[in-house]
Design a protein around this motif. Structure first.
Motif, PDB file in Angstrom:
ATOM      1  N   LYS A  27       0.860  -1.192   0.000  1.00  0.00           N
ATOM      2  CA  LYS A  27       0.000   0.000   0.000  1.00  0.00           C
ATOM      3  C   LYS A  27       0.891   1.235   0.000  1.00  0.00           C
ATOM      4  N   GLY A  28       0.466   2.249  -0.768  1.00  0.00           N
ATOM      5  CA  GLY A  28       1.231   3.489  -0.819  1.00  0.00           C
ATOM      6  C   GLY A  28       0.316   4.693  -0.791  1.00  0.00           C
ATOM      7  N   THR A  29       0.879   5.860  -1.079  1.00  0.00           N
ATOM      8  CA  THR A  29       0.140   7.109  -1.181  1.00  0.00           C
ATOM      9  C   THR A  29       0.361   7.673  -2.574  1.00  0.00           C
ATOM     10  N   ASN A  30      -0.763   8.009  -3.259  1.00  0.00           N
ATOM     11  CA  ASN A  30      -0.673   8.482  -4.652  1.00  0.00           C
ATOM     12  C   ASN A  30       0.152   7.527  -5.507  1.00  0.00           C
ATOM     13  N   PHE A  31      -0.040   6.221  -5.268  1.00  0.00           N
ATOM     14  CA  PHE A  31       0.606   5.145  -6.029  1.00  0.00           C
ATOM     15  C   PHE A  31       2.114   5.045  -5.771  1.00  0.00           C
ATOM     16  N   LYS A  32       2.645   5.705  -4.724  1.00  0.00           N
ATOM     17  CA  LYS A  32       4.095   5.671  -4.453  1.00  0.00           C
ATOM     18  C   LYS A  32       4.331   5.257  -2.996  1.00  0.00           C
ATOM     19  N   GLN A  33       5.617   5.164  -2.601  1.00  0.00           N
ATOM     20  CA  GLN A  33       6.027   4.852  -1.228  1.00  0.00           C
ATOM     21  C   GLN A  33       5.342   3.584  -0.713  1.00  0.00           C
ATOM     22  N   LEU A  34       5.620   2.476  -1.368  1.00  0.00           N
ATOM     23  CA  LEU A  34       4.917   1.227  -1.085  1.00  0.00           C
ATOM     24  C   LEU A  34       5.415   0.566   0.197  1.00  0.00           C
ATOM     25  N   ILE A  35       4.463   0.102   0.998  1.00  0.00           N
ATOM     26  CA  ILE A  35       4.759  -0.584   2.257  1.00  0.00           C
ATOM     27  C   ILE A  35       4.153  -1.980   2.191  1.00  0.00           C
ATOM     28  N   ASN A 140      -6.856  11.859 -12.690  1.00  0.00           N
ATOM     29  CA  ASN A 140      -6.257  12.833 -11.778  1.00  0.00           C
ATOM     30  C   ASN A 140      -6.794  14.225 -12.085  1.00  0.00           C
ATOM     31  N   ARG A 141      -7.175  14.924 -11.017  1.00  0.00           N
ATOM     32  CA  ARG A 141      -7.587  16.317 -11.179  1.00  0.00           C
ATOM     33  C   ARG A 141      -6.330  17.178 -11.091  1.00  0.00           C
ATOM     34  N   GLU A 142      -5.917  17.717 -12.238  1.00  0.00           N
ATOM     35  CA  GLU A 142      -4.654  18.457 -12.298  1.00  0.00           C
ATOM     36  C   GLU A 142      -4.774  19.808 -11.589  1.00  0.00           C
ATOM     37  N   ALA A 181      -9.833   8.011  -8.242  1.00  0.00           N
ATOM     38  CA  ALA A 181      -9.417   9.409  -8.227  1.00  0.00           C
ATOM     39  C   ALA A 181      -8.001   9.458  -7.660  1.00  0.00           C
ATOM     40  N   MET A 182      -7.016   9.585  -8.536  1.00  0.00           N
ATOM     41  CA  MET A 182      -5.620   9.533  -8.102  1.00  0.00           C
ATOM     42  C   MET A 182      -5.288  10.637  -7.104  1.00  0.00           C
ATOM     43  N   HIS A 183      -5.906  11.780  -7.272  1.00  0.00           N
ATOM     44  CA  HIS A 183      -5.644  12.902  -6.371  1.00  0.00           C
ATOM     45  C   HIS A 183      -6.203  12.652  -4.974  1.00  0.00           C
ATOM     46  N   LYS A 184      -6.991  11.584  -4.836  1.00  0.00           N
ATOM     47  CA  LYS A 184      -7.531  11.207  -3.530  1.00  0.00           C
ATOM     48  C   LYS A 184      -6.853   9.963  -2.960  1.00  0.00           C
ATOM     49  N   ASP A 185      -6.194   9.178  -3.821  1.00  0.00           N
ATOM     50  CA  ASP A 185      -5.674   7.867  -3.439  1.00  0.00           C
ATOM     51  C   ASP A 185      -4.722   7.957  -2.254  1.00  0.00           C
ATOM     52  N   GLY A 186      -5.043   7.209  -1.201  1.00  0.00           N
ATOM     53  CA  GLY A 186      -4.170   7.121  -0.037  1.00  0.00           C
ATOM     54  C   GLY A 186      -4.136   8.354   0.838  1.00  0.00           C
ATOM     55  N   GLY A 188      -6.875   9.723   2.459  1.00  0.00           N
ATOM     56  CA  GLY A 188      -7.830   9.704   3.552  1.00  0.00           C
ATOM     57  C   GLY A 188      -8.726  10.923   3.600  1.00  0.00           C
ATOM     58  N   THR A 189      -8.947  11.562   2.457  1.00  0.00           N
ATOM     59  CA  THR A 189      -9.771  12.779   2.416  1.00  0.00           C
ATOM     60  C   THR A 189     -11.150  12.524   1.806  1.00  0.00           C
ATOM     61  N   GLY A 190     -11.530  11.255   1.695  1.00  0.00           N
ATOM     62  CA  GLY A 190     -12.836  10.922   1.146  1.00  0.00           C
ATOM     63  C   GLY A 190     -12.798  10.735  -0.358  1.00  0.00           C
ATOM     64  N   PHE A 191     -13.814  10.079  -0.892  1.00  0.00           N
ATOM     65  CA  PHE A 191     -13.905   9.835  -2.321  1.00  0.00           C
ATOM     66  C   PHE A 191     -14.254  11.125  -3.058  1.00  0.00           C
ATOM     67  N   ASP A 192     -13.971  11.160  -4.357  1.00  0.00           N
ATOM     68  CA  ASP A 192     -14.345  12.321  -5.161  1.00  0.00           C
ATOM     69  C   ASP A 192     -15.808  12.173  -5.562  1.00  0.00           C
ATOM     70  N   CYS A 193     -16.690  12.665  -4.711  1.00  0.00           N
ATOM     71  CA  CYS A 193     -18.126  12.503  -4.957  1.00  0.00           C
ATOM     72  C   CYS A 193     -18.591  13.342  -6.140  1.00  0.00           C
TER      73      CYS A 193
END
Length: 261
Positions: A27-35, A140-142, A181-186, A188-193
């Protein structure tokens, strides 16, 4: 958007996602830093016991070289699991699709190959039925607000128009869209409703919301925004919530759920 669709339609689903790299769940944040998060089969069984409706396994470092180990993992999961599961990553041809289905997968998930070889969606749908094909769209929301579609595990930005691509996926016969929603992935700010609301509760195929889960309220908001299923990883892997915790909360808020005996 109300949850009325789910009162008269299919029951909303909770889907733990297991990102796999080199045979381990990560698991990572924004698809990076995998643990490292553990063994795929052990985690799959844990989530099944908690009441998961389905599982998704994504080989996020997939290549042709890694596919034999991925097939072994699918076989092991299929032998131990009784709920449906989807597999994605490293699927490039119909031969790959056949191998994963023969190994025991219920569905395959396409992302990069859906973009580079979109006719593969049509082929899978024709041969195995639309219910067998999930197209994962990483959006991703740029910084400027525009929506960009990414491939290759979130590392390569495409020139696709997001709204056109979503429509094309439906037209080609996909049974479900896994919308991350990549800008939300990992985060913890909720889904992009907002993205879910755009598609709406009456969208012609099932939509799985992904990216940003932090607690039960986020799942409720995603379903109320039109998601047919909600996918999460970190909050389950870190034992912050069980699948049962989420389902109990949703049932309390009048969202029909399949319950575990």
């Amino acid at each position: 958007m109300s949850a009325s669709k789910h009162l008269s339609d299919l029951t909303a689903r909770i889907i733990p996602c297991l990102d796999v790299a080199a045979g381990r769940v990560v698991k990572g944040t924004n698809f990076k830093q995998l643990i490292d998060m553990g063994d795929p089969v052990e985690l799959a069984l844990k989530y099944e016991q908690q009441g998961a409706d389905e599982l998704v396994f994504l080989d996020i470092k997939a290549s042709v070289d890694h596919q034999p180990s991925a097939l072994t993992m699918v076989q092991n999961v299929a032998m131990n699991l009784s709920i449906p599961f989807a597999v994605g990553g490293g699927i490039k041809t119909m031969d790959d699709v056949h191998r994963f289905f023969n190994a025991g997968a219920d569905k395959v998930t396409l992302n990069t190959m859906a973009v580079t070889e979109p006719d593969l969606i049509n082929q899978i749908s024709r041969q195995y039925g639309s219910q067998s094909i999930v197209v994962a769209i990483d959006v991703n929301r740029e910084d400027g607000g525009e929506l960009s579609v990414y491939t290759h595990g979130g590392s390569q930005r495409t020139t696709l128009d997001y709204h056109h691509w979503v429509r094309e996926v439906v037209d080609r016969g996909a049974g479900e869209i896994l919308l991350t929603a990549m800008h939300k992935d990992g985060t913890g700010t909720g889904f992009d409703c907002g993205l879910l609301n755009e598609l709406g509760a009456d969208y012609p195929i099932q939509v799985i919301a992904s990216g940003g889960a932090n607690g039960p309220e986020d799942f409720l908001q995603a379903i109320q925004a039109g998601a047919d299923a909600v996918l999460a990883a970190g909050i389950f892997h870190r034992n912050e919530y069980t699948v049962k915790d989420i389902k109990d909360f949703l049932i309390q808020h009048q969202i029909p759920m399949r319950t575990t005996p």
